[in-house]
Design a protein around this motif. Structure first.
Motif, PDB file in Angstrom:
ATOM      1  N   LEU A 212     207.949 -36.510  42.792  1.00  0.00           N
ATOM      2  CA  LEU A 212     209.045 -35.871  42.063  1.00  0.00           C
ATOM      3  C   LEU A 212     209.218 -36.441  40.663  1.00  0.00           C
ATOM      4  O   LEU A 212     209.394 -35.696  39.694  1.00  0.00           O
ATOM      5  CB  LEU A 212     210.357 -36.038  42.841  1.00  0.00           C
ATOM      6  N   TRP A 213     209.184 -37.746  40.540  1.00  0.00           N
ATOM      7  CA  TRP A 213     209.432 -38.402  39.263  1.00  0.00           C
ATOM      8  C   TRP A 213     208.211 -38.416  38.362  1.00  0.00           C
ATOM      9  O   TRP A 213     208.349 -38.534  37.143  1.00  0.00           O
ATOM     10  CB  TRP A 213     209.900 -39.841  39.488  1.00  0.00           C
ATOM     11  N   GLY A 214     207.037 -38.322  38.949  1.00  0.00           N
ATOM     12  CA  GLY A 214     205.815 -38.336  38.166  1.00  0.00           C
ATOM     13  C   GLY A 214     205.297 -36.932  37.922  1.00  0.00           C
ATOM     14  O   GLY A 214     205.999 -35.937  38.121  1.00  0.00           O
ATOM     15  N   VAL A 215     204.080 -36.843  37.445  1.00  0.00           N
ATOM     16  CA  VAL A 215     203.429 -35.546  37.247  1.00  0.00           C
ATOM     17  C   VAL A 215     202.072 -35.573  37.945  1.00  0.00           C
ATOM     18  O   VAL A 215     201.485 -36.634  38.142  1.00  0.00           O
ATOM     19  CB  VAL A 215     203.248 -35.212  35.747  1.00  0.00           C
ATOM     20  N   GLU A 216     201.599 -34.405  38.299  1.00  0.00           N
ATOM     21  CA  GLU A 216     200.283 -34.243  38.903  1.00  0.00           C
ATOM     22  C   GLU A 216     199.594 -33.065  38.234  1.00  0.00           C
ATOM     23  O   GLU A 216     200.259 -32.113  37.802  1.00  0.00           O
ATOM     24  CB  GLU A 216     200.409 -34.034  40.415  1.00  0.00           C
ATOM     25  N   GLU A 217     198.285 -33.132  38.158  1.00  0.00           N
ATOM     26  CA  GLU A 217     197.537 -32.077  37.472  1.00  0.00           C
ATOM     27  C   GLU A 217     197.834 -30.705  38.060  1.00  0.00           C
ATOM     28  O   GLU A 217     197.864 -29.698  37.343  1.00  0.00           O
ATOM     29  CB  GLU A 217     196.038 -32.367  37.525  1.00  0.00           C
ATOM     30  N   ASP A 218     198.061 -30.660  39.361  1.00  0.00           N
ATOM     31  CA  ASP A 218     198.296 -29.382  40.012  1.00  0.00           C
ATOM     32  C   ASP A 218     199.553 -28.698  39.490  1.00  0.00           C
ATOM     33  O   ASP A 218     199.640 -27.463  39.473  1.00  0.00           O
ATOM     34  CB  ASP A 218     198.412 -29.587  41.525  1.00  0.00           C
ATOM     35  N   TYR A 219     200.531 -29.487  39.034  1.00  0.00           N
ATOM     36  CA  TYR A 219     201.767 -28.893  38.529  1.00  0.00           C
ATOM     37  C   TYR A 219     201.497 -28.069  37.269  1.00  0.00           C
ATOM     38  O   TYR A 219     201.808 -26.878  37.197  1.00  0.00           O
ATOM     39  CB  TYR A 219     202.816 -29.971  38.218  1.00  0.00           C
TER      40      TYR A 219
END
Length: 259
Positions: A212-219
């Motif tokens: 939730l707090w981070g980011v992921e490439e899929d987002y």
């Protein structure tokens, strides 16, 4: 260059220069003009002085009224930039906070974030601020700063579109997006179990909070894919939704690309 673009501050997370990448025809995006960050409500006096020294002409605050009331941004007494806001809610809650509702596992958290990213490019009360952001970039009146709560979702999309307009390659756009995980001191905050003091996150484990707090490439990949599917390509989205046609893209490149 990855760490050099991050401005290390005490109370403002994710503050960084998103220039410096290769743009159209191999010309680099100018540095010192395009800044992004999280909210400034927890800024220290030292932070305020550092931000003021950047000579920022325009601050585009993508948060809605309730978010701004919850955490008003601090400004240095000598800060002379103009702050732009939207009178209605742009997200209701920050995307990662909205995604946390009812989430129990990391898989559920990731799925919730992906669902929200499917519509991030088309939020009715966000797109006016994105149009304003590009209008201000076109004025080229000095350095600008765009931010939201965490500086990663709404801000991440705004920055991705600005970089695309400047001809930054997809892989570099995604790399800059992913830099949030370092620039926001994500692992440090999770290791300190800072989330345990927040009721919404207190029952979650670290992996769920990380999603939730981070980011992921899929987002971001999901947002790009959905936008391209609806409009055919990102240039058409920029023109039809944000009002940035080929002539305006060329003007942006003239302002923000070297050479």
């Amino acid at each position: 260059m990855t760490q050099a673009r991050i401005l290390p501050l005490e109370g403002i997370n994710n503050f960084r220069d998103y220039g410096g990448y290769e743009g159209l025809d191999g010309r680099k995006v100018r540095t010192g003009l395009l800044w992004r960050s999280a909210q400034h409500g927890d800024a220290s006096d030292v932070d305020l002085a550092a931000v003021s020294s950047l000579g920022i002409a325009h601050v585009i605050d993508l948060r809605g009224p309730s978010e701004r009331e919850m955490k008003p941004c601090r400004r240095h007494d000598d800060f002379a930039g103009q702050v732009w806001t939207y009178p209605e809610e742009t997200a209701g809650l920050a995307l990662h906070t909205e995604a946390a509702d009812g989430v129990l596992t990391a898989a559920e958290a990731r799925a919730a974030m992906v669902r929200l990213y499917e519509g991030i490019a088309f939020r009715e009360n966000l797109t006016p601020m994105l149009r304003l952001y590009f209008e201000l970039l076109l004025r080229a009146e000095g350095p600008s700063l765009v931010h939201c709560v965490a500086g990663k979702d709404r801000t991440g999309w705004a920055v991705a579109m600005a970089q695309h307009a400047l001809g930054v390659p997809r892989e570099a756009i995604i790399a800059d997006y992913m830099l949030t995980n370092d620039a926001s001191r994500l692992e440090e905050r999770i290791a300190a179990e800072a989330f345990k003091d927040l009721p919404r996150y207190a029952s979650m484990d670290a992996e769920t909070v990380r999603a939730l707090w981070g980011v992921e490439e899929d987002y971001i990949a999901t947002a790009l894919k959905v936008t391209e599917h609806r409009h055919g390509d990102l240039d058409t989205y920029l023109e039809q939704v944000l009002g940035i046609d080929a002539a305006k893209r060329e003007a942006l490149r003239a302002h923000y690309l070297e050479g």
